[in-house]
Design a protein around this motif. Structure first.
Motif, mmCIF file in Angstrom:
data_model
loop_
_atom_site.group_PDB
_atom_site.id
_atom_site.type_symbol
_atom_site.label_atom_id
_atom_site.label_comp_id
_atom_site.label_asym_id
_atom_site.label_seq_id
_atom_site.Cartn_x
_atom_site.Cartn_y
_atom_site.Cartn_z
ATOM 1 N N ILE A 101 0.843 -1.203 0.000
ATOM 2 C CA ILE A 101 0.000 0.000 0.000
ATOM 3 C C ILE A 101 0.877 1.251 0.000
ATOM 4 C CG2 ILE A 101 -1.570 1.372 1.437
ATOM 5 C CD1 ILE A 101 -2.920 -1.302 2.212
ATOM 6 N N HIS A 102 1.915 1.238 0.811
ATOM 7 C CA HIS A 102 2.839 2.382 0.855
ATOM 8 C C HIS A 102 3.584 2.546 -0.473
ATOM 9 C CE1 HIS A 102 2.267 3.572 5.006
ATOM 10 N NE2 HIS A 102 2.409 2.318 5.391
ATOM 11 N N LYS A 103 3.988 1.425 -1.079
ATOM 12 C CA LYS A 103 4.657 1.485 -2.382
ATOM 13 C C LYS A 103 3.739 2.084 -3.439
ATOM 14 C CE LYS A 103 7.897 -2.400 -1.863
ATOM 15 N NZ LYS A 103 8.243 -3.771 -2.340
ATOM 16 N N ALA A 104 2.478 1.666 -3.419
ATOM 17 C CA ALA A 104 1.508 2.186 -4.375
ATOM 18 C C ALA A 104 1.333 3.695 -4.196
ATOM 19 C CB ALA A 104 0.168 1.478 -4.204
ATOM 20 N N ALA A 105 1.240 4.127 -2.950
ATOM 21 C CA ALA A 105 1.078 5.559 -2.673
ATOM 22 C C ALA A 105 2.296 6.354 -3.141
ATOM 23 C CB ALA A 105 0.849 5.772 -1.181
ATOM 24 N N ASP A 106 3.481 5.786 -2.983
ATOM 25 C CA ASP A 106 4.713 6.450 -3.439
ATOM 26 C C ASP A 106 4.730 6.607 -4.954
ATOM 27 O OD1 ASP A 106 5.781 6.782 -0.897
ATOM 28 O OD2 ASP A 106 6.857 4.875 -0.936
ATOM 29 N N ILE A 107 4.191 5.620 -5.660
ATOM 30 C CA ILE A 107 4.138 5.686 -7.127
ATOM 31 C C ILE A 107 3.098 6.700 -7.578
ATOM 32 C CG2 ILE A 107 3.542 4.380 -9.214
ATOM 33 C CD1 ILE A 107 4.641 1.872 -7.817
ATOM 34 N N TYR A 227 -11.456 -2.132 -0.018
ATOM 35 C CA TYR A 227 -10.553 -1.795 1.096
ATOM 36 C C TYR A 227 -9.234 -1.248 0.556
ATOM 37 C CZ TYR A 227 -7.194 -2.482 4.866
ATOM 38 O OH TYR A 227 -6.200 -2.292 5.790
ATOM 39 N N LEU A 228 -8.655 -1.916 -0.430
ATOM 40 C CA LEU A 228 -7.365 -1.493 -0.971
ATOM 41 C C LEU A 228 -7.464 -0.132 -1.658
ATOM 42 C CD1 LEU A 228 -6.153 -4.923 -2.382
ATOM 43 C CD2 LEU A 228 -5.079 -3.618 -0.539
ATOM 44 N N LEU A 229 -8.507 0.076 -2.452
ATOM 45 C CA LEU A 229 -8.659 1.354 -3.150
ATOM 46 C C LEU A 229 -8.780 2.510 -2.159
ATOM 47 C CD1 LEU A 229 -11.144 0.381 -6.015
ATOM 48 C CD2 LEU A 229 -8.705 0.881 -6.234
ATOM 49 N N GLU A 230 -9.626 2.341 -1.172
ATOM 50 C CA GLU A 230 -9.831 3.419 -0.203
ATOM 51 C C GLU A 230 -8.586 3.661 0.642
ATOM 52 O OE1 GLU A 230 -13.379 2.852 2.045
ATOM 53 O OE2 GLU A 230 -14.697 2.901 0.288
ATOM 54 N N THR A 231 -7.913 2.590 1.030
ATOM 55 C CA THR A 231 -6.713 2.732 1.865
ATOM 56 C C THR A 231 -5.582 3.402 1.094
ATOM 57 O OG1 THR A 231 -7.334 0.735 3.076
ATOM 58 C CG2 THR A 231 -5.084 1.512 3.356
ATOM 59 N N ILE A 232 -5.394 3.012 -0.154
ATOM 60 C CA ILE A 232 -4.348 3.629 -0.972
ATOM 61 C C ILE A 232 -4.664 5.104 -1.211
ATOM 62 C CG2 ILE A 232 -3.243 3.647 -3.247
ATOM 63 C CD1 ILE A 232 -3.715 0.582 -3.311
ATOM 64 N N ALA A 233 -5.925 5.419 -1.522
ATOM 65 C CA ALA A 233 -6.312 6.816 -1.761
ATOM 66 C C ALA A 233 -6.037 7.680 -0.536
ATOM 67 C CB ALA A 233 -7.788 6.889 -2.143
ATOM 68 N N GLU A 235 -3.844 7.043 1.812
ATOM 69 C CA GLU A 235 -2.397 7.116 2.019
ATOM 70 C C GLU A 235 -1.775 8.157 1.088
ATOM 71 O OE1 GLU A 235 1.140 6.371 3.860
ATOM 72 O OE2 GLU A 235 -0.850 5.623 4.409
ATOM 73 N N VAL A 236 -2.254 8.232 -0.150
ATOM 74 C CA VAL A 236 -1.772 9.251 -1.083
ATOM 75 C C VAL A 236 -2.115 10.640 -0.552
ATOM 76 C CG1 VAL A 236 -2.031 10.223 -3.403
ATOM 77 C CG2 VAL A 236 -1.900 7.745 -3.097
ATOM 78 N N TYR A 237 -3.328 10.792 -0.039
ATOM 79 C CA TYR A 237 -3.758 12.079 0.514
ATOM 80 C C TYR A 237 -2.849 12.495 1.672
ATOM 81 C CZ TYR A 237 -6.642 15.634 2.754
ATOM 82 O OH TYR A 237 -7.083 16.793 3.320
ATOM 83 N N LYS A 238 -2.539 11.554 2.555
ATOM 84 C CA LYS A 238 -1.664 11.866 3.701
ATOM 85 C C LYS A 238 -0.290 12.303 3.243
ATOM 86 C CE LYS A 238 -2.367 7.992 6.025
ATOM 87 N NZ LYS A 238 -2.253 7.004 7.116
ATOM 88 N N LYS A 239 0.228 11.635 2.221
ATOM 89 C CA LYS A 239 1.554 11.991 1.718
ATOM 90 C C LYS A 239 1.552 13.384 1.113
ATOM 91 C CE LYS A 239 3.371 7.337 0.823
ATOM 92 N NZ LYS A 239 4.585 7.535 1.661
ATOM 93 N N LYS A 240 0.450 13.730 0.436
ATOM 94 C CA LYS A 240 0.370 15.058 -0.181
ATOM 95 C C LYS A 240 0.154 16.160 0.852
ATOM 96 C CE LYS A 240 -1.270 13.725 -4.797
ATOM 97 N NZ LYS A 240 -2.352 13.856 -5.796
ATOM 98 N N GLN A 241 -0.589 15.843 1.905
ATOM 99 C CA GLN A 241 -0.935 16.853 2.896
ATOM 100 C C GLN A 241 0.028 16.880 4.073
ATOM 101 O OE1 GLN A 241 -3.478 19.074 2.455
ATOM 102 N NE2 GLN A 241 -3.695 18.121 0.438
ATOM 103 N N GLY A 242 0.729 15.784 4.263
ATOM 104 C CA GLY A 242 1.653 15.709 5.397
ATOM 105 C C GLY A 242 0.930 15.623 6.723
ATOM 106 N N GLN A 243 -0.312 15.058 6.695
ATOM 107 C CA GLN A 243 -1.083 14.945 7.910
ATOM 108 C C GLN A 243 -2.042 13.767 7.810
ATOM 109 O OE1 GLN A 243 -3.023 18.760 7.960
ATOM 110 N NE2 GLN A 243 -4.742 18.038 6.759
ATOM 111 N N ASP A 244 -2.573 13.338 8.946
ATOM 112 C CA ASP A 244 -3.505 12.213 8.964
ATOM 113 C C ASP A 244 -4.865 12.642 8.454
ATOM 114 O OD1 ASP A 244 -2.238 10.905 12.091
ATOM 115 O OD2 ASP A 244 -1.571 10.607 10.028
ATOM 116 N N VAL A 245 -5.558 11.674 7.810
ATOM 117 C CA VAL A 245 -6.939 11.934 7.387
ATOM 118 C C VAL A 245 -7.838 11.895 8.584
ATOM 119 C CG1 VAL A 245 -8.810 11.072 5.961
ATOM 120 C CG2 VAL A 245 -6.491 10.924 5.121
#
Length: 245
Positions: A101-107, A227-233, A235-245
């Motif tokens: 999931i983290h790898k997917a978010a990084d990509i 579950y995977l789609l929502e979790t990855i989405a 995680e991408v949001y957190k990486k872009k915002q630098g904060q927890d959803v």
């Protein structure tokens, strides 16, 4: 019939053998070993090794076990969805799901566009995934037509998320090939890591649930995909915002 431990021990050829048998149980139960080898494009040695991994000394014993399983499930009803969800978490959360999931978010994070592809029930979820990602600030679209005109410049900074239960759908493999040729990175979300789509992807996230067919229709649960789609989405949001959803 097949335990989690047995399925996890299969190599690529054994996985393809497992997939054929689970989809053709009634036919496989009465096949000769050479007939099964020809149908699955594996050697008889591979089949015998597969039988031993499933607790049988040989192919004859495996067929007896398969026939008994068929007799016991003839009157069985459709599984409760709770069983499918627990099966998913048992098989994946003990592995490297979080890492994938983290790898997917990084990509996905640096991409300008995310393209979702899939057909049938996977297509419905692809459309849902595109809407969910877009709702969290990652511009995403569902592309149904493999010949939909997209400029190469757009695809060079895109990520394609391909959804497929079997990982063998010709429509989806053709679509992936075309998108990869033009520079899009591909993340495959599919039921097994040993499939055509998985081999084409830059990252594969398998979810390992037992495929179910009811009166000719594939009713394999899609809960793990949601579950995977929502979790990855998220995680991408957190990486872009630098904060927890």
């Amino acid at each position: 019939m097949f335990t989690n431990e047995e399925i996890a021990s299969y190599n690529e050829l054994e996985t393809s053998l497992y997939q054929y048998i689970t989809k053709n149980m009634e036919k496989a139960a009465y096949m000769r070993i050479r007939e099964l080898a020809e149908a699955t494009h594996v050697s008889t040695t591979t089949i015998l090794r597969f039988c031993r991994k499933n607790g049988c000394e040989g192919f004859s014993e495996f067929k007896v076990k398969l026939k008994l399983h068929l007799e016991n499930t003839e009157a069985a009803t459709v599984k409760d969805s709770k069983h499918a969800v627990s099966e998913f978490f048992e098989r994946t959360l003990a592995g490297n799901l979080d890492e994938n999931i983290h790898k997917a978010a990084d990509i996905i994070q640096p991409a300008d566009h995310v393209l979702f592809i899939g057909i049938g029930s996977s297509g419905i979820l692809a459309e849902y995934g595109a809407r969910y990602f877009s709702s969290l600030g990652t511009f995403s679209v569902y592309i149904k037509d493999p010949y939909y005109p997209i400029h190469t410049r757009v695809l060079e900074r895109s990520v394609t998320i391909a959804l497929s239960v079997s990982g063998e759908n010709r429509y989806t493999t053709t679509h992936i090939h075309q998108l990869k040729e033009k520079g899009s990175k591909v993340i495959a979300i599919t039921n097994t890591k040993h499939s055509t789509i998985a081999s084409m992807a830059d990252l594969t996230i398998p979810y390992y649930v037992t495929e179910e067919v009811h009166h000719g229709s594939n009713i394999t649960t899609q809960m793990p995909v949601i579950y995977l789609l929502e979790t990855i989405a998220r995680e991408v949001y957190k990486k872009k915002q630098g904060q927890d959803v």
